[in-house]
Design a protein around this motif. Sequence first.
Motif, short mmCIF file in Angstrom:
data_model
loop_
_atom_site.label_atom_id
_atom_site.label_comp_id
_atom_site.label_asym_id
_atom_site.label_seq_id
_atom_site.Cartn_x
_atom_site.Cartn_y
_atom_site.Cartn_z
N THR A 13 -45.65 -47.35 -21.18
CA THR A 13 -46.07 -46.05 -21.69
C THR A 13 -47.31 -46.20 -22.56
O THR A 13 -48.27 -45.43 -22.44
N ARG A 14 -47.31 -47.19 -23.43
CA ARG A 14 -48.42 -47.36 -24.36
C ARG A 14 -49.66 -47.92 -23.68
O ARG A 14 -50.79 -47.50 -23.99
N THR A 15 -49.49 -48.85 -22.75
CA THR A 15 -50.68 -49.37 -22.07
C THR A 15 -51.27 -48.30 -21.14
O THR A 15 -52.49 -48.19 -21.00
N ALA A 16 -50.41 -47.48 -20.53
CA ALA A 16 -50.91 -46.39 -19.69
C ALA A 16 -51.65 -45.36 -20.54
O ALA A 16 -52.66 -44.80 -20.11
N ALA A 17 -51.15 -45.10 -21.75
CA ALA A 17 -51.84 -44.16 -22.64
C ALA A 17 -53.25 -44.64 -22.94
O ALA A 17 -54.20 -43.84 -22.99
N LYS A 18 -53.40 -45.93 -23.13
CA LYS A 18 -54.72 -46.50 -23.42
C LYS A 18 -55.67 -46.32 -22.24
O LYS A 18 -56.84 -45.93 -22.41
N GLU A 19 -55.18 -46.58 -21.02
CA GLU A 19 -56.06 -46.53 -19.86
C GLU A 19 -56.33 -45.10 -19.38
O GLU A 19 -57.44 -44.80 -18.91
N LEU A 20 -55.35 -44.23 -19.50
CA LEU A 20 -55.49 -42.88 -18.96
C LEU A 20 -56.09 -41.89 -19.96
O LEU A 20 -56.49 -40.78 -19.56
N GLY A 21 -56.17 -42.26 -21.21
CA GLY A 21 -56.72 -41.36 -22.21
C GLY A 21 -58.10 -40.81 -21.88
O GLY A 21 -58.34 -39.61 -22.03
N PRO A 22 -59.03 -41.63 -21.41
CA PRO A 22 -60.36 -41.11 -21.08
C PRO A 22 -60.36 -40.06 -19.97
O PRO A 22 -61.33 -39.33 -19.81
N LEU A 23 -59.26 -39.98 -19.21
CA LEU A 23 -59.17 -38.97 -18.15
C LEU A 23 -58.59 -37.66 -18.67
O LEU A 23 -58.42 -36.71 -17.88
N GLY A 24 -58.27 -37.60 -19.97
CA GLY A 24 -57.66 -36.40 -20.51
C GLY A 24 -56.15 -36.37 -20.34
O GLY A 24 -55.53 -35.30 -20.37
N VAL A 25 -55.56 -37.55 -20.15
CA VAL A 25 -54.12 -37.65 -19.92
C VAL A 25 -53.45 -38.26 -21.15
O VAL A 25 -53.88 -39.30 -21.65
N THR A 26 -52.40 -37.61 -21.63
CA THR A 26 -51.58 -38.20 -22.69
C THR A 26 -50.31 -38.77 -22.09
O THR A 26 -49.78 -38.26 -21.09
N VAL A 27 -49.83 -39.86 -22.69
CA VAL A 27 -48.63 -40.53 -22.20
C VAL A 27 -47.74 -40.85 -23.41
O VAL A 27 -48.16 -41.58 -24.31
#
Length: 272
Positions: free
Chosen positions: A189-203
């Motif tokens: 969850t936390r590593t995905a939040a880091k990678e997907l954040g620039p796409l406007g995605v929260t995890v």
Amino acid sequence: MQDHAIERTNETSSRTPSSGKPLSETTVLVSGAGRGLGAAIARAFAREGARVAINYRRSETEARALAAELGPRCAAFRADVADPQAVAAMTDAIAERLGPPDVLVHNALADFAFNGDARKRLETLAWADIAAQVQTAVGGGLALVKALRPHFAASGYGRIVTIGTNLVQNPVVPYHDYTAAKAALLAFTRTAAKELGPLGVTVNMVSGGLLRVTDASAATPEAVFDIIASQTPLGRVTTPEELADAVLFFASPWARAVTGQNLVVDGGLVFG
């Protein structure tokens, strides 16, 4: 090099952060939603007017009955989330029927019963027991995220909520396989939040304790529920409906600046 860096900085700063969508304008995919907690989450989103895709693996009768109960903006879709091809086909079907999912709630759980007396101890535990839980928790999460990422990238928006457990913080009953898988899901969850954040995605993750009552907790002795209630500041055991409301928060515009977090929803049994 410096000019290119300035250009990239200017491009990033010119983007307007997404304030989020009202829940009524979203399409939500809830994995493992045919019964139990997943069904409560599906009902919570439907109550707010969202379009809801009810994923199931074996609970076809329950999933289709739930879809009929929730109305024409909801539908049931079969897929084993641990199978990437099945997940890809399911997300295509959801997009055609309800629209591409904006919100993913990864709730699917490998077969498990919360019965401390019947749990596997270390002397009988095998890696296959842990792997089976990880395959659905993390493998399923990975398959779902990969299937939805292109839509998130195209729209510049997405919300992902994973379902964890307070046993990671307080393993009062050492369910080794289940807890290890959920701890791994928290890391993902936390590593995905880091990678997907620039796409406007929260995890984010919502972690419950023992819930009264789901199919998984049906095997829990009543005395255990009483003990949990007595140790909880609110004096009662959390319900699936209460945990579902916390999931709504992370999917709503109110949580637009929150990502990579784990919210424990257990009536205050575990702090921090």
